[in-house]
Design an enzyme around this catalytic site. Structure first.
Site, PDB file in Angstrom:
ATOM      1  N   PRO A  11      -1.321  -1.500 -11.718  1.00 38.33           N
ATOM      2  CA  PRO A  11      -1.705  -0.035 -11.230  1.00 38.33           C
ATOM      3  C   PRO A  11      -0.770   1.380 -11.513  1.00 38.33           C
ATOM      4  O   PRO A  11       0.716   0.411 -11.183  1.00 38.33           O
ATOM      5  CB  PRO A  11      -2.168  -0.120 -10.095  1.00 38.33           C
ATOM      6  CG  PRO A  11      -2.222  -1.588  -9.477  1.00 38.33           C
ATOM      7  CD  PRO A  11      -2.285  -2.602 -10.221  1.00 38.33           C
ATOM      8  N   ASN A  12      -1.139   2.256 -11.558  1.00 38.36           N
ATOM      9  CA  ASN A  12       0.001   3.196 -11.793  1.00 38.36           C
ATOM     10  C   ASN A  12       0.953   3.225 -12.021  1.00 38.36           C
ATOM     11  O   ASN A  12       1.804   4.308 -12.513  1.00 38.36           O
ATOM     12  CB  ASN A  12       0.964   3.623 -10.373  1.00 38.36           C
ATOM     13  CG  ASN A  12       0.025   3.706  -8.814  1.00 38.36           C
ATOM     14  OD1 ASN A  12      -0.682   4.415  -8.928  1.00 38.36           O
ATOM     15  ND2 ASN A  12      -0.556   2.258  -7.897  1.00 38.36           N
ATOM     16  N   ARG A  19       6.265   9.130 -12.122  1.00 37.08           N
ATOM     17  CA  ARG A  19       5.824   8.442 -10.382  1.00 37.08           C
ATOM     18  C   ARG A  19       7.297   8.119 -10.235  1.00 37.08           C
ATOM     19  O   ARG A  19       7.816   7.095 -10.734  1.00 37.08           O
ATOM     20  CB  ARG A  19       5.167   7.546 -11.077  1.00 37.08           C
ATOM     21  CG  ARG A  19       5.242   6.430  -9.436  1.00 37.08           C
ATOM     22  CD  ARG A  19       4.447   5.443 -10.368  1.00 37.08           C
ATOM     23  NE  ARG A  19       4.307   4.404  -9.093  1.00 37.08           N
ATOM     24  CZ  ARG A  19       4.778   3.042  -9.141  1.00 37.08           C
ATOM     25  NH1 ARG A  19       4.078   1.984 -10.502  1.00 37.08           N
ATOM     26  NH2 ARG A  19       3.847   2.270  -8.480  1.00 37.08           N
ATOM     27  N   TYR A  24      11.274   4.605 -10.615  1.00 38.00           N
ATOM     28  CA  TYR A  24      11.019   4.104 -12.109  1.00 38.00           C
ATOM     29  C   TYR A  24      11.883   4.346 -13.490  1.00 38.00           C
ATOM     30  O   TYR A  24      11.241   4.423 -14.565  1.00 38.00           O
ATOM     31  CB  TYR A  24       9.483   3.901 -12.339  1.00 38.00           C
ATOM     32  CG  TYR A  24       9.314   3.050 -10.748  1.00 38.00           C
ATOM     33  CD1 TYR A  24       8.834   2.184 -10.900  1.00 38.00           C
ATOM     34  CD2 TYR A  24       8.449   4.000  -9.966  1.00 38.00           C
ATOM     35  CE1 TYR A  24       8.561   1.011  -9.831  1.00 38.00           C
ATOM     36  CE2 TYR A  24       8.007   2.445  -9.271  1.00 38.00           C
ATOM     37  CZ  TYR A  24       7.850   2.012  -8.847  1.00 38.00           C
ATOM     38  OH  TYR A  24       7.847   0.835  -7.749  1.00 38.00           O
ATOM     39  N   ASN A  75       3.090  -6.179 -15.989  1.00 35.76           N
ATOM     40  CA  ASN A  75       4.113  -6.165 -14.951  1.00 35.76           C
ATOM     41  C   ASN A  75       2.304  -5.595 -14.235  1.00 35.76           C
ATOM     42  O   ASN A  75       2.366  -5.220 -14.296  1.00 35.76           O
ATOM     43  CB  ASN A  75       4.638  -4.772 -15.459  1.00 35.76           C
ATOM     44  CG  ASN A  75       4.842  -4.351 -14.011  1.00 35.76           C
ATOM     45  OD1 ASN A  75       4.931  -4.563 -13.608  1.00 35.76           O
ATOM     46  ND2 ASN A  75       5.507  -3.511 -14.198  1.00 35.76           N
ATOM     47  N   ALA A  78       1.323  -3.515  -8.287  1.00 33.66           N
ATOM     48  CA  ALA A  78       1.197  -3.866  -7.235  1.00 33.66           C
ATOM     49  C   ALA A  78       0.791  -4.973  -6.892  1.00 33.66           C
ATOM     50  O   ALA A  78       0.605  -5.446  -5.458  1.00 33.66           O
ATOM     51  CB  ALA A  78       0.239  -2.417  -5.928  1.00 33.66           C
ATOM     52  N   GLU A  99       7.321 -12.769 -16.373  1.00 30.69           N
ATOM     53  CA  GLU A  99       7.066 -11.113 -15.529  1.00 30.69           C
ATOM     54  C   GLU A  99       7.759 -10.195 -15.769  1.00 30.69           C
ATOM     55  O   GLU A  99       9.074 -11.183 -15.209  1.00 30.69           O
ATOM     56  CB  GLU A  99       6.443 -12.168 -14.143  1.00 30.69           C
ATOM     57  CG  GLU A  99       5.887 -11.445 -12.990  1.00 30.69           C
ATOM     58  CD  GLU A  99       6.286 -11.841 -11.591  1.00 30.69           C
ATOM     59  OE1 GLU A  99       6.699 -13.182 -12.104  1.00 30.69           O
ATOM     60  OE2 GLU A  99       6.152 -11.021 -11.016  1.00 30.69           O
ATOM     61  N   HIS A 101       9.598  -6.460 -13.539  1.00 35.56           N
ATOM     62  CA  HIS A 101       9.502  -5.836 -12.739  1.00 35.56           C
ATOM     63  C   HIS A 101      10.719  -4.691 -13.327  1.00 35.56           C
ATOM     64  O   HIS A 101      11.499  -4.854 -13.897  1.00 35.56           O
ATOM     65  CB  HIS A 101       9.268  -5.373 -11.457  1.00 35.56           C
ATOM     66  CG  HIS A 101       8.663  -7.158 -11.323  1.00 35.56           C
ATOM     67  ND1 HIS A 101       7.086  -6.004 -10.775  1.00 35.56           N
ATOM     68  CD2 HIS A 101       8.480  -8.106 -11.024  1.00 35.56           C
ATOM     69  CE1 HIS A 101       6.397  -7.228 -10.603  1.00 35.56           C
ATOM     70  NE2 HIS A 101       7.077  -8.607 -10.278  1.00 35.56           N
ATOM     71  N   ARG A 108      14.040  -3.869  -1.941  1.00 35.66           N
ATOM     72  CA  ARG A 108      13.117  -3.258  -1.849  1.00 35.66           C
ATOM     73  C   ARG A 108      12.165  -3.685  -0.659  1.00 35.66           C
ATOM     74  O   ARG A 108      12.548  -4.343  -0.117  1.00 35.66           O
ATOM     75  CB  ARG A 108      12.290  -2.724  -2.738  1.00 35.66           C
ATOM     76  CG  ARG A 108      13.179  -1.366  -3.911  1.00 35.66           C
ATOM     77  CD  ARG A 108      11.931  -1.287  -5.322  1.00 35.66           C
ATOM     78  NE  ARG A 108      10.914  -0.078  -4.623  1.00 35.66           N
ATOM     79  CZ  ARG A 108      10.412   0.080  -5.454  1.00 35.66           C
ATOM     80  NH1 ARG A 108       9.531  -0.706  -6.288  1.00 35.66           N
ATOM     81  NH2 ARG A 108       9.110   0.853  -4.811  1.00 35.66           N
TER      82      ARG A 108
END
Ligand code: DQA
Length: 145
Positions: A11-12, A19, A24, A75, A78, A99, A101, A108
């Site tokens: 998502p996103n 964003r 990012y 990825n 969330a 994976e 990110h 964070r």
């Protein structure tokens, strides 16, 4: 025949480039897709690249990849921090999972420090920006050769 890898985005990530660019970066998901496709082509891999905001799409695509692919780059965004369903789906796959990110999730908020998917991932790339996807594609090519 070329080996097939799925690159799945949660998502996103459709808003990559717009964003929170300070976190990012400025490159879009279309940029990421074309960079991954170019690299995969050089490495003799075929890429299926997808993004969804819905958890069930990601589960369905992992199940599809289980039959159709030799590796996954994911990825989960969330959903990394919440989804046992995505972990369960990945646990049904016999091939390597990387994976990714874009940001360093460990620098964070504390809720981002744990990823359910990491329990299954063969490799994890964090904090390299969108270059992390290219590192993941290269790593899969090495593992699959
Ligand atoms: C992310 C990190 C996640 O915590 C966040 O929810 C995202 C993107 C990353 O690529 O850095 O959406 O997976």
């Amino acid at each position: 025949m070329s080996k097939v890898i799925y690159i799945l985005n949660g998502p996103n990530l459709n808003l990559l480039g717009k964003r929170e660019p300070e976190i990012y970066g400025h490159q879009t998901l279309d940029d990421v897709q074309s960079m991954c496709e170019t690299l995969a082509d050089e490495l003799g891999l075929k890429v299926i690249f997808r993004q969804s905001n819905a958890e069930h799409d990601l589960v369905d695509w992992i199940q599809e990849a289980r039959e159709a692919a030799q590796g996954i780059v994911i990825n989960p965004a969330a959903y990394s921090h919440t989804s046992v369903a995505i972990l369960d789906a990945l646990n049904t796959c016999d091939f390597p999972v990387v994976e990714v990110h874009v940001s360093n999730i460990h620098q964070r908020e504390s809720f981002r420090h744990h990823s359910y998917v990491s329990a299954r991932a063969n490799a994890i790339i964090v904090g390299c920006g969108v270059e992390g996807y290219l590192l993941a594609v290269r790593h899969l090519a090495t593992r699959l050769s």
